[in-house]
Design a protein around this motif. Structure first.
Motif, PDB file in Angstrom:
ATOM      1  N   THR A  97      29.502  35.648  36.354  1.00  0.00           N
ATOM      2  CA  THR A  97      29.599  36.590  37.474  1.00  0.00           C
ATOM      3  C   THR A  97      29.877  38.006  36.982  1.00  0.00           C
ATOM      4  O   THR A  97      29.295  38.979  37.477  1.00  0.00           O
ATOM      5  CB  THR A  97      30.730  36.156  38.430  1.00  0.00           C
ATOM      6  OG1 THR A  97      30.425  34.865  38.961  1.00  0.00           O
ATOM      7  CG2 THR A  97      30.895  37.157  39.568  1.00  0.00           C
ATOM      8  N   ALA A  98      30.766  38.121  36.000  1.00  0.00           N
ATOM      9  CA  ALA A  98      31.188  39.442  35.525  1.00  0.00           C
ATOM     10  C   ALA A  98      30.082  40.185  34.779  1.00  0.00           C
ATOM     11  O   ALA A  98      30.084  41.418  34.751  1.00  0.00           O
ATOM     12  CB  ALA A  98      32.413  39.296  34.625  1.00  0.00           C
ATOM     13  N   ILE A  99      29.129  39.458  34.189  1.00  0.00           N
ATOM     14  CA  ILE A  99      28.082  40.139  33.413  1.00  0.00           C
ATOM     15  C   ILE A  99      27.241  41.060  34.294  1.00  0.00           C
ATOM     16  O   ILE A  99      27.140  42.262  34.011  1.00  0.00           O
ATOM     17  CB  ILE A  99      27.216  39.112  32.652  1.00  0.00           C
ATOM     18  CG1 ILE A  99      28.032  38.505  31.497  1.00  0.00           C
ATOM     19  CG2 ILE A  99      25.950  39.771  32.107  1.00  0.00           C
ATOM     20  CD1 ILE A  99      27.327  37.392  30.745  1.00  0.00           C
ATOM     21  N   PRO A 100      26.631  40.566  35.394  1.00  0.00           N
ATOM     22  CA  PRO A 100      25.835  41.503  36.210  1.00  0.00           C
ATOM     23  C   PRO A 100      26.678  42.453  37.054  1.00  0.00           C
ATOM     24  O   PRO A 100      26.249  43.581  37.337  1.00  0.00           O
ATOM     25  CB  PRO A 100      25.006  40.568  37.104  1.00  0.00           C
ATOM     26  CG  PRO A 100      25.814  39.318  37.202  1.00  0.00           C
ATOM     27  CD  PRO A 100      26.495  39.177  35.878  1.00  0.00           C
ATOM     28  N   LEU A 101      27.877  42.020  37.463  1.00  0.00           N
ATOM     29  CA  LEU A 101      28.679  42.844  38.367  1.00  0.00           C
ATOM     30  C   LEU A 101      29.567  43.852  37.645  1.00  0.00           C
ATOM     31  O   LEU A 101      29.940  44.881  38.216  1.00  0.00           O
ATOM     32  CB  LEU A 101      29.555  41.958  39.258  1.00  0.00           C
ATOM     33  CG  LEU A 101      28.827  41.039  40.240  1.00  0.00           C
ATOM     34  CD1 LEU A 101      29.823  40.296  41.120  1.00  0.00           C
ATOM     35  CD2 LEU A 101      27.839  41.821  41.094  1.00  0.00           C
ATOM     36  N   LEU A 314      43.436  36.730  35.985  1.00  0.00           N
ATOM     37  CA  LEU A 314      42.063  36.638  35.495  1.00  0.00           C
ATOM     38  C   LEU A 314      41.183  37.694  36.152  1.00  0.00           C
ATOM     39  O   LEU A 314      40.438  38.404  35.465  1.00  0.00           O
ATOM     40  CB  LEU A 314      41.486  35.244  35.737  1.00  0.00           C
ATOM     41  CG  LEU A 314      40.005  35.069  35.335  1.00  0.00           C
ATOM     42  CD1 LEU A 314      39.813  35.377  33.856  1.00  0.00           C
ATOM     43  CD2 LEU A 314      39.516  33.666  35.673  1.00  0.00           C
ATOM     44  N   PHE A 315      41.266  37.819  37.475  1.00  0.00           N
ATOM     45  CA  PHE A 315      40.444  38.816  38.172  1.00  0.00           C
ATOM     46  C   PHE A 315      40.769  40.222  37.679  1.00  0.00           C
ATOM     47  O   PHE A 315      39.867  41.009  37.383  1.00  0.00           O
ATOM     48  CB  PHE A 315      40.665  38.732  39.680  1.00  0.00           C
ATOM     49  CG  PHE A 315      39.867  39.743  40.450  1.00  0.00           C
ATOM     50  CD1 PHE A 315      38.585  39.447  40.883  1.00  0.00           C
ATOM     51  CD2 PHE A 315      40.392  41.010  40.732  1.00  0.00           C
ATOM     52  CE1 PHE A 315      37.827  40.382  41.582  1.00  0.00           C
ATOM     53  CE2 PHE A 315      39.650  41.951  41.424  1.00  0.00           C
ATOM     54  CZ  PHE A 315      38.365  41.637  41.846  1.00  0.00           C
ATOM     55  N   ILE A 316      42.064  40.536  37.582  1.00  0.00           N
ATOM     56  CA  ILE A 316      42.459  41.875  37.143  1.00  0.00           C
ATOM     57  C   ILE A 316      41.960  42.141  35.727  1.00  0.00           C
ATOM     58  O   ILE A 316      41.490  43.236  35.406  1.00  0.00           O
ATOM     59  CB  ILE A 316      43.987  42.045  37.236  1.00  0.00           C
ATOM     60  CG1 ILE A 316      44.425  42.062  38.711  1.00  0.00           C
ATOM     61  CG2 ILE A 316      44.447  43.320  36.547  1.00  0.00           C
ATOM     62  CD1 ILE A 316      45.922  42.135  38.916  1.00  0.00           C
ATOM     63  N   TYR A 317      42.047  41.118  34.865  1.00  0.00           N
ATOM     64  CA  TYR A 317      41.552  41.298  33.505  1.00  0.00           C
ATOM     65  C   TYR A 317      40.049  41.565  33.500  1.00  0.00           C
ATOM     66  O   TYR A 317      39.555  42.423  32.764  1.00  0.00           O
ATOM     67  CB  TYR A 317      41.857  40.068  32.645  1.00  0.00           C
ATOM     68  CG  TYR A 317      41.337  40.232  31.234  1.00  0.00           C
ATOM     69  CD1 TYR A 317      42.085  40.908  30.278  1.00  0.00           C
ATOM     70  CD2 TYR A 317      40.085  39.752  30.870  1.00  0.00           C
ATOM     71  CE1 TYR A 317      41.599  41.101  28.991  1.00  0.00           C
ATOM     72  CE2 TYR A 317      39.583  39.933  29.590  1.00  0.00           C
ATOM     73  CZ  TYR A 317      40.351  40.611  28.651  1.00  0.00           C
ATOM     74  OH  TYR A 317      39.849  40.816  27.388  1.00  0.00           O
ATOM     75  N   LEU A 318      39.310  40.824  34.305  1.00  0.00           N
ATOM     76  CA  LEU A 318      37.856  40.984  34.324  1.00  0.00           C
ATOM     77  C   LEU A 318      37.437  42.381  34.764  1.00  0.00           C
ATOM     78  O   LEU A 318      36.520  42.976  34.195  1.00  0.00           O
ATOM     79  CB  LEU A 318      37.222  39.937  35.239  1.00  0.00           C
ATOM     80  CG  LEU A 318      37.308  38.476  34.778  1.00  0.00           C
ATOM     81  CD1 LEU A 318      36.707  37.548  35.820  1.00  0.00           C
ATOM     82  CD2 LEU A 318      36.626  38.279  33.430  1.00  0.00           C
ATOM     83  N   VAL A 319      38.105  42.934  35.790  1.00  0.00           N
ATOM     84  CA  VAL A 319      37.666  44.223  36.338  1.00  0.00           C
ATOM     85  C   VAL A 319      38.288  45.414  35.619  1.00  0.00           C
ATOM     86  O   VAL A 319      37.826  46.546  35.791  1.00  0.00           O
ATOM     87  CB  VAL A 319      37.982  44.323  37.850  1.00  0.00           C
ATOM     88  CG1 VAL A 319      37.325  43.186  38.618  1.00  0.00           C
ATOM     89  CG2 VAL A 319      39.487  44.357  38.116  1.00  0.00           C
ATOM     90  N   HIS A 360      38.656  41.072  47.254  1.00  0.00           N
ATOM     91  CA  HIS A 360      37.881  39.877  46.890  1.00  0.00           C
ATOM     92  C   HIS A 360      38.490  38.606  47.491  1.00  0.00           C
ATOM     93  O   HIS A 360      37.783  37.646  47.762  1.00  0.00           O
ATOM     94  CB  HIS A 360      37.758  39.791  45.363  1.00  0.00           C
ATOM     95  CG  HIS A 360      38.449  38.648  44.721  1.00  0.00           C
ATOM     96  ND1 HIS A 360      39.827  38.597  44.551  1.00  0.00           N
ATOM     97  CD2 HIS A 360      37.974  37.481  44.194  1.00  0.00           C
ATOM     98  CE1 HIS A 360      40.153  37.471  43.958  1.00  0.00           C
ATOM     99  NE2 HIS A 360      39.065  36.773  43.721  1.00  0.00           N
ATOM    100  N   LEU A 361      39.815  38.603  47.728  1.00  0.00           N
ATOM    101  CA  LEU A 361      40.452  37.443  48.354  1.00  0.00           C
ATOM    102  C   LEU A 361      39.930  37.192  49.764  1.00  0.00           C
ATOM    103  O   LEU A 361      39.970  36.059  50.260  1.00  0.00           O
ATOM    104  CB  LEU A 361      41.969  37.637  48.409  1.00  0.00           C
ATOM    105  CG  LEU A 361      42.749  37.503  47.095  1.00  0.00           C
ATOM    106  CD1 LEU A 361      44.236  37.756  47.340  1.00  0.00           C
ATOM    107  CD2 LEU A 361      42.550  36.126  46.469  1.00  0.00           C
ATOM    108  N   PHE A 370      34.716  34.524  41.094  1.00  0.00           N
ATOM    109  CA  PHE A 370      35.672  35.055  40.124  1.00  0.00           C
ATOM    110  C   PHE A 370      36.774  34.063  39.754  1.00  0.00           C
ATOM    111  O   PHE A 370      37.657  34.394  38.965  1.00  0.00           O
ATOM    112  CB  PHE A 370      36.292  36.354  40.643  1.00  0.00           C
ATOM    113  CG  PHE A 370      35.411  37.552  40.443  1.00  0.00           C
ATOM    114  CD1 PHE A 370      35.327  38.170  39.209  1.00  0.00           C
ATOM    115  CD2 PHE A 370      34.643  38.050  41.481  1.00  0.00           C
ATOM    116  CE1 PHE A 370      34.511  39.273  39.007  1.00  0.00           C
ATOM    117  CE2 PHE A 370      33.823  39.152  41.292  1.00  0.00           C
ATOM    118  CZ  PHE A 370      33.752  39.770  40.062  1.00  0.00           C
ATOM    119  N   SER A 371      36.739  32.863  40.312  1.00  0.00           N
ATOM    120  CA  SER A 371      37.735  31.848  39.951  1.00  0.00           C
ATOM    121  C   SER A 371      37.105  30.566  39.439  1.00  0.00           C
ATOM    122  O   SER A 371      37.732  29.811  38.695  1.00  0.00           O
ATOM    123  CB  SER A 371      38.623  31.507  41.151  1.00  0.00           C
ATOM    124  OG  SER A 371      37.882  30.803  42.140  1.00  0.00           O
ATOM    125  N   GLY A 372      35.860  30.319  39.838  1.00  0.00           N
ATOM    126  CA  GLY A 372      35.205  29.077  39.428  1.00  0.00           C
ATOM    127  C   GLY A 372      35.719  27.860  40.165  1.00  0.00           C
ATOM    128  O   GLY A 372      35.374  26.727  39.829  1.00  0.00           O
TER     129      GLY A 372
END
Length: 385
Positions: A97-101, A314-319, A360-361, A370-372
């Motif tokens: 998810t994080a790759i394109p977004l 995890l979400f905060i790390y990704l963004v 996102h929640l 973002f959580s799988g």
């Protein structure tokens, strides 16, 4: 396999979350360090360079120990195929998810900021592919490594489980940090030997992004992942890490000093990276004791506020990564003070990341991506709680 619930490990949950969130000050300090990055301040800061080096020297080793611990816990809870599916979904879906977004827009922004867009057509097909691998996986590399480790441990965890089952009477066998240090020293030397062999035979392979992530990073972090799994099966080993050891603290301090000296005086074409693998392998082991013992003393409790950041980490790390790069490219040049810029960067990145997390929640599709985790299962878990 067993479906019996495990006692909540509050301190391990908290440590894992804070190690992930530590990526934010790590990357912001990288802007102000003497290390060359995508974006850098006009003048480097010595204390932010030191701060950045310290985080880099141990953070991910401790993180993979905790990941191995929880992975083995789930391995005992689920059938083998379901365990692999659950683990891969929870790390693979957020990565994809994080790759394109996130990382693709980040890559396009950096092409503009660094003025490389005009040179893109001059690259060979392989150079374009390799650049995209490095840039699109970017800070998501640990999720890819987790997928590889989970797949490899389909075999290794089965072997470990059989051994543990057959040797229950030796579950309290003598373990010591000294013996573990010798073992991890050997692992560091072996890893260094593998890297040096590849360097001699075909050095460009080490610059290949996919090979680096899938093979080299996996090889380095595999001992830590297995150590975490072993700590779950051996209460005495876990107690060894949660009990403060002055020797581990002193050893970690000496290892960090050696790490800095190697960074300062090492040569990349000589044995700098091989020496670093030995140093960080040992420092990682000793910092497991330092971090676990402090976490067990200070973080072993339930708190709604801590739980919030555990769930959000995890979400905060990704963004955070594209936010850091945006800050470094467009805001850092307007702040004269490195220290003030670092503090402003933390406020900017964390503030926006938390707002994005709350948004996102409220969108079920984004929560899943973002959580799988399937949202019906998440709601059932929340209701049961």
């Amino acid at each position: 396999m067993s479906n019996a619930p495990q006692q909540r490990e509050f301190f391990l949950d908290s440590i894992r979350a804070w190690l992930m969130l530590l990526g934010i000050p790590f990357h912001i300090s990288l802007i102000y360090s003497s290390h060359t990055w995508h974006v850098n301040s006009a003048l480097p800061s010595w204390w932010l360079t030191l701060f950045n080096d310290f985080i880099h020297a141990f953070r991910m080793q401790v993180f993979f120990v905790i990941s191995g611990y929880f992975s083995y816990m789930l391995f005992l809870r689920y059938p083998l195929k379901r365990w692999w599916k659950v683990r891969v979904e929870r790390v693979g879906i957020p990565m994809l998810t994080a790759i394109p977004l996130l990382t693709l827009p980040q890559f396009l922004m950096l092409q503009y900021v660094n003025g490389k867009a005009a040179n893109w057509h001059t690259l060979t097909t392989y150079e374009k592919y390799n650049t995209l691998v490095w840039e699109l996986i970017s800070h998501l590399w640990f999720l890819l490594v987790m997928v590889v480790l989970t797949t490899v441990c389909l075999f290794l965890f089965k072997k470990m489980n059989r051994y543990v089952t057959r040797h229950k009477e030796n579950s309290h066998a003598s373990l010591s940090l000294g013996r573990l240090s010798i073992l991890f020293l050997a692992c560091g030397i072996l890893y260094g030997a593998i890297r040096r062999t590849i360097f001699i035979i075909h050095a460009p392979l080490l610059s290949d992004g996919l090979f680096n992530f899938v093979v080299m990073q996996t090889l380095f972090y595999l001992p830590f992942f297995l150590l975490g799994a072993l700590a779950f099966t051996r209460p005495k080993l876990k107690a060894l890490f949660t009990t403060p050891s002055p020797w581990c603290a002193a050893g970690a301090a000496l290892a960090f000093a050696a790490y800095l000296l190697n960074q300062r005086y090492g040569n990349g074409d000589a044995w700098m990276y091989e020496t670093e693998s030995v140093i960080t392998m040992l420092m990682g082991l000793w910092m497991v004791n330092v971090v676990f013992s402090l976490g067990h003393k200070l973080l072993n409790f339930h708190s709604p506020r801590v739980t919030y950041f555990v769930n959000a980490s995890l979400f905060i790390y990704l963004v955070h990564h594209p936010l850091v790069l945006f800050f470094g490219a467009f805001i850092t040049p307007h702040i004269a003070s490195n220290t003030l810029g670092f503090i402003a960067g933390l406020i900017f990145v964390v503030g926006i990341a938390v707002v994005l997390y709350e948004i996102h929640l409220r969108i079920p599709l984004l929560r899943f991506l973002f959580s799988g985790k399937p949202q019906n299962a998440a709601k059932a878990t929340k209701s049961a709680g």
